[in-house]
Design an enzyme around this catalytic site. Sequence first.
Site, PDB file in Angstrom:
ATOM      1  N   ARG A 140       0.822  -1.230   0.000  1.00 33.68           N
ATOM      2  CA  ARG A 140       0.000   0.000   0.000  1.00 33.68           C
ATOM      3  C   ARG A 140       0.845   1.265   0.000  1.00 33.68           C
ATOM      4  O   ARG A 140       0.441   2.303  -0.509  1.00 33.68           O
ATOM      5  CB  ARG A 140      -0.982   0.029   1.186  1.00 33.68           C
ATOM      6  CG  ARG A 140      -1.771   1.337   1.217  1.00 33.68           C
ATOM      7  CD  ARG A 140      -2.859   1.391   2.263  1.00 33.68           C
ATOM      8  NE  ARG A 140      -2.404   1.032   3.578  1.00 33.68           N
ATOM      9  CZ  ARG A 140      -1.754   1.856   4.415  1.00 33.68           C
ATOM     10  NH1 ARG A 140      -1.451   3.088   4.054  1.00 33.68           N
ATOM     11  NH2 ARG A 140      -1.392   1.446   5.602  1.00 33.68           N
TER      12      ARG A 140
ATOM     13  N   ASP B 144      -3.400  17.840 -17.304  1.00 37.04           N
ATOM     14  CA  ASP B 144      -3.929  16.493 -17.547  1.00 37.04           C
ATOM     15  C   ASP B 144      -3.593  16.154 -18.997  1.00 37.04           C
ATOM     16  O   ASP B 144      -4.140  16.740 -19.932  1.00 37.04           O
ATOM     17  CB  ASP B 144      -5.448  16.504 -17.310  1.00 37.04           C
ATOM     18  CG  ASP B 144      -6.085  15.129 -17.495  1.00 37.04           C
ATOM     19  OD1 ASP B 144      -5.517  14.302 -18.238  1.00 37.04           O
ATOM     20  OD2 ASP B 144      -7.156  14.885 -16.912  1.00 37.04           O
TER      21      ASP B 144
HETATM   22  N1  PLP Z   1      -8.962  12.932 -17.064  1.00 35.86           N
HETATM   23  C1  PLP Z   1      -9.590  12.763 -18.242  1.00 35.86           C
HETATM   24  C2  PLP Z   1      -9.225  13.643 -19.391  1.00 35.86           C
HETATM   25  C3  PLP Z   1     -10.579  11.779 -18.371  1.00 35.86           C
HETATM   26  O1  PLP Z   1     -11.203  11.631 -19.550  1.00 35.86           O
HETATM   27  C4  PLP Z   1     -10.906  10.971 -17.248  1.00 35.86           C
HETATM   28  C5  PLP Z   1     -11.942   9.927 -17.330  1.00 35.86           C
HETATM   29  O2  PLP Z   1     -12.669   9.810 -18.293  1.00 35.86           O
HETATM   30  C6  PLP Z   1     -10.227  11.186 -16.052  1.00 35.86           C
HETATM   31  C7  PLP Z   1      -9.252  12.171 -15.983  1.00 35.86           C
HETATM   32  C8  PLP Z   1     -10.504  10.346 -14.831  1.00 35.86           C
HETATM   33  O3  PLP Z   1      -9.912   9.089 -15.003  1.00 35.86           O
HETATM   34  P1  PLP Z   1     -10.393   7.715 -14.304  1.00 35.86           P
HETATM   35  O4  PLP Z   1     -11.691   7.332 -14.920  1.00 35.86           O
HETATM   36  O5  PLP Z   1      -9.272   6.775 -14.590  1.00 35.86           O
HETATM   37  O6  PLP Z   1     -10.519   8.013 -12.836  1.00 35.86           O
END
Ligand code: PLP
Length: 396
Positions: free
Chosen positions: A62, A186
Amino acid sequence: MDANTETKRKRIGTRCVHAGELRGLYGAPHSPIFNSTTFAFADTRSLLEVVDGIKKGPLYTRYGMNPTIVSLEEKLAALEGAESALVFCSGMAAESAVLLGSGARRVVCLGDAYGGTLELLAVNLSQLGIQTAFLKGDDFEGLQSEINQGASLVFLESPTNPTLEIIDIKKVAAIAHAGGASVVVDNTFATPINQSPLALGADLVVHSATKYLGGHSDITAGAVMGDEQRIAPLRLWRKNLGSVPAPETCALLSRSIKTLHVRVDWQNRSAQAIAEAMEVHPAVRRVLYPGLPSFTGYALAVSQMRGMGGMLTLDLFAEDASPFVDRLELFLIAPSLGGAESLVTQPVTTTHHGLSEVERARRGITGSMVRFSIGLEDPQDLIEDLRSALEAVGRK
Ligand code: PLP
């Protein structure tokens, strides 16, 4: 120089295949899966050396102190050209750790973002007294003003979800850094194959590894990459939030990343061909795809991306796109992306369903919009499927 440091200097495809792999055990080309939840020591002194951080080594799964997890993290760091990486049990777990762990009380979310991210910021974090200003992706004056008022973290996606808007990462980083704020990007849509946010000035990169990194719609995971100084505090958050993925998941993810560059290269070329075919279709009002010269963000995309990605959005003349979606045969109707199978989704029914009508309108998200994740099928078959389903909604 050890083999892993040597590999980090290679081109991205080579890094995908070799970085982080635990070699030397029976000549196995792939890292073994250590399923153990805990690891034993010869004596108390050796245990304390690891507990006190004097020596690196396995300890407790963990905590992320497991060779399979660490091996994957070496690979993930190498992909983004980062010093360190942390893997999480989902993209949202990675984002939560970053946002909570930053200590920011005021956040700026630039441009559109995944619906779950918007919800986390607007609902969960605001309950903890963390305020978020949601600004347009090119509102640099607004950004400056938020930073002047104490915002210390800027979060953005580029390309954004689902309008594929391109945000100028270098410019955002310059404004944020001048005011002492950090920038988190992101990079899920672009992937490390197509874009390197850290090289453009971002401080941390987050991924939903559930998407392109996993690539086969069978893994839920997330990742954060950056300098060790920024990653170290997040390690403690992950440990105590308990959001580490299982070693089997990590091994599967490592295996998938070995083909990331091949898959993404195919998806880039396929999406470009589909975007060009759809741009001249009379039932299509607009194609939102960064690789089309007619797209607003084209010049910026060319300057900060190496490939334009496998995501594209069609805006149809028909007000309701659902008859078109329902007629598609090869595309699966599902709210995800980045897998081998092409997927289709209407943002109003999935990713942005939770937003109010007003909020959707403000973000330019309508019922005539359809988002595609282009998979690994032959693009010609996908184009034929799209053309035949478009017959259902008619022309302009
Ligand atoms: N960031 C983006 C651009 C996403 O499209 C998503 C999910 O669709 C996420 C983050 C969140 O990811 P997860 O579903 O793996 O938690």
